[in-house]
Design an enzyme around this catalytic site. Structure first.
Site, PDB file in Angstrom:
ATOM      1  CG  ASP A  15     -37.631 -31.944  12.947  1.00  0.00           C
ATOM      2  OD1 ASP A  15     -37.207 -33.037  12.519  1.00  0.00           O
ATOM      3  OD2 ASP A  15     -38.126 -31.808  14.081  1.00  0.00           O
ATOM      4  CG  ASN A  63     -29.502 -35.550  13.961  1.00  0.00           C
ATOM      5  OD1 ASN A  63     -29.494 -34.506  13.315  1.00  0.00           O
ATOM      6  ND2 ASN A  63     -30.562 -35.896  14.681  1.00  0.00           N
TER       7      ASN A  63
HETATM    8  C1  IPE Z   1     -32.986 -31.253  14.792  1.00  0.00           C
HETATM    9  O1  IPE Z   1     -33.898 -32.218  14.419  1.00  0.00           O
HETATM   10  C2  IPE Z   1     -31.705 -31.444  14.050  1.00  0.00           C
HETATM   11  C3  IPE Z   1     -31.770 -31.168  12.610  1.00  0.00           C
HETATM   12  C4  IPE Z   1     -32.794 -30.687  11.962  1.00  0.00           C
HETATM   13  C5  IPE Z   1     -30.563 -31.456  11.891  1.00  0.00           C
HETATM   14  P1  IPE Z   1     -34.116 -33.536  15.286  1.00  0.00           P
HETATM   15  O2  IPE Z   1     -35.210 -34.292  14.636  1.00  0.00           O
HETATM   16  O3  IPE Z   1     -32.842 -34.240  15.478  1.00  0.00           O
HETATM   17  O4  IPE Z   1     -34.583 -32.907  16.685  1.00  0.00           O
HETATM   18  P2  IPE Z   1     -35.317 -33.567  17.917  1.00  0.00           P
HETATM   19  O5  IPE Z   1     -34.516 -34.764  18.307  1.00  0.00           O
HETATM   20  O6  IPE Z   1     -36.683 -33.920  17.495  1.00  0.00           O
HETATM   21  O7  IPE Z   1     -35.292 -32.506  18.954  1.00  0.00           O
HETATM   22  C1  IPE Z   2     -34.879 -33.799   9.811  1.00  0.00           C
HETATM   23  O1  IPE Z   2     -35.893 -34.750   9.702  1.00  0.00           O
HETATM   24  C2  IPE Z   2     -33.590 -34.284   9.206  1.00  0.00           C
HETATM   25  C3  IPE Z   2     -32.525 -34.579  10.191  1.00  0.00           C
HETATM   26  C4  IPE Z   2     -32.612 -34.408  11.484  1.00  0.00           C
HETATM   27  C5  IPE Z   2     -31.284 -35.106   9.663  1.00  0.00           C
HETATM   28  P1  IPE Z   2     -36.030 -35.955  10.721  1.00  0.00           P
HETATM   29  O2  IPE Z   2     -35.261 -37.101  10.212  1.00  0.00           O
HETATM   30  O3  IPE Z   2     -35.700 -35.514  12.101  1.00  0.00           O
HETATM   31  O4  IPE Z   2     -37.585 -36.249  10.602  1.00  0.00           O
HETATM   32  P2  IPE Z   2     -38.597 -36.600  11.779  1.00  0.00           P
HETATM   33  O5  IPE Z   2     -38.467 -35.538  12.824  1.00  0.00           O
HETATM   34  O6  IPE Z   2     -38.208 -37.946  12.282  1.00  0.00           O
HETATM   35  O7  IPE Z   2     -39.937 -36.586  11.115  1.00  0.00           O
HETATM   36 MG    MG Z   3     -36.800 -34.725  13.627  1.00  0.00          MG
END
Ligand code: IPE
Ligand code: IPE
Ligand code: MG
Length: 241
Positions: A15, A63
């Protein structure tokens, strides 16, 4: 780090790509591109220290709700990385596995996944599992449906329905329980990842954003894991004797 006590199964919630990009005044997509570099180095690092199973949360069922463009960039990155990394997976004896509601993925992704999983299926150095369009609750619903159907048809009796039968019906049926769960970016939540499988996992949270998470950080997480006492409900004394 002791090489004799490497966790059998490490799972990572990768993340913080978006925030990493925002910090540099760049679009979120830029963070995802750099996130791929981290995936490459962490897979390499895990293989080096002989982690038997590595599972990466790459795309959740939730997502799909992100802006269409971002989803499409992520899917394209996935296809490109699978294509680009295939040779290295063969060289390093890595078996690719995917879990999730894979039918929802674009055709190009499904085809690439199918190709790489098929070609790498006899590799034994490490099992690399990508969680794609994965949600733990969705997985449990699929599992319960399948089990209910089997009970109805009398292929499983209700008396025999136990934890191991449930395990065998999850997407993770060929994987051991998670020993160490790592989440980057400072968030302290599970976000619908492997709820059943992390029942007794050690949790490790770090503020590092995923594109900044490197080999040393993985080593640090494993070192921290090795300093913990996994009691599984027993007393410390019981474990020592
Ligand atoms: C969790 O990250 C899913 C992945 C890393 C693929 P998110 O960024 O989607 O999680 P939330 O929404 O902050 O909980
Ligand atoms: C994790 O990074 C990747 C996926 C969930 C696909 P994020 O895209 O969630 O990054 P933040 O949490 O917005 O910084
Ligand atoms: Mg995230």
């Amino acid at each position: 780090m002791e090489f004799s006590n490497i966790p059998n199964h490490v799972a990572i919630i990768m993340d913080g790509n978006g925030r990493w990009a925002t910090e540099q005044g760049k679009p979120r997509i830029y963070g995802h591109k750099h996130g791929v570099d981290s995936v490459r180095s962490i897979v390499e690092a895990a293989r080096e220290i002989k982690v038997p199973h590595l599972t990466l949360y790459a795309f959740s069922t939730e997502n799909w709700e992100r802006p269409k463009e971002e989803v499409s960039v992520l899917m394209n990155l996935l296809v490109r990385s699978l294509r680009g990394e295939f040779r290295k997976m063969m060289q390093n004896d890595i078996q690719l596995n995917a879990i999730g509601n894979l039918g929802n993925l674009p055709k190009a992704v499904r085809e690439e996944l199918e190709y790489v999983t098929q070609k790498t299926k006899n590799n034994t150095g490490m099992v690399l599992t990508l969680a794609l369009s994965y949600g733990s609750r969705e997985e449990l619903v699929q599992t319960f449906r399948c089990l209910a159907e089997k009970v109805k048809r009398n292929t499983i009796s209700l008396e025999n329905l136990d934890e191991s039968v449930i395990n065998e019906h999850l997407y993770t049926r060929n994987l051991p329980d998670v020993d160490l769960l790592i989440r980057t970016s400072g968030e302290k939540r599970i976000s619908n990842f492997l709820l059943w499988q992390i029942a007794y996992a050690e949790l490790y949270f770090t503020d590092k954003l995923w594109p900044d998470f490197g080999k040393e950080d993985l080593h640090q997480a494993i070192l921290n894991y090795q300093q913990r006492e996994r009691r599984f409900g027993k007393t410390s004394q019981q474990l020592q004797s």
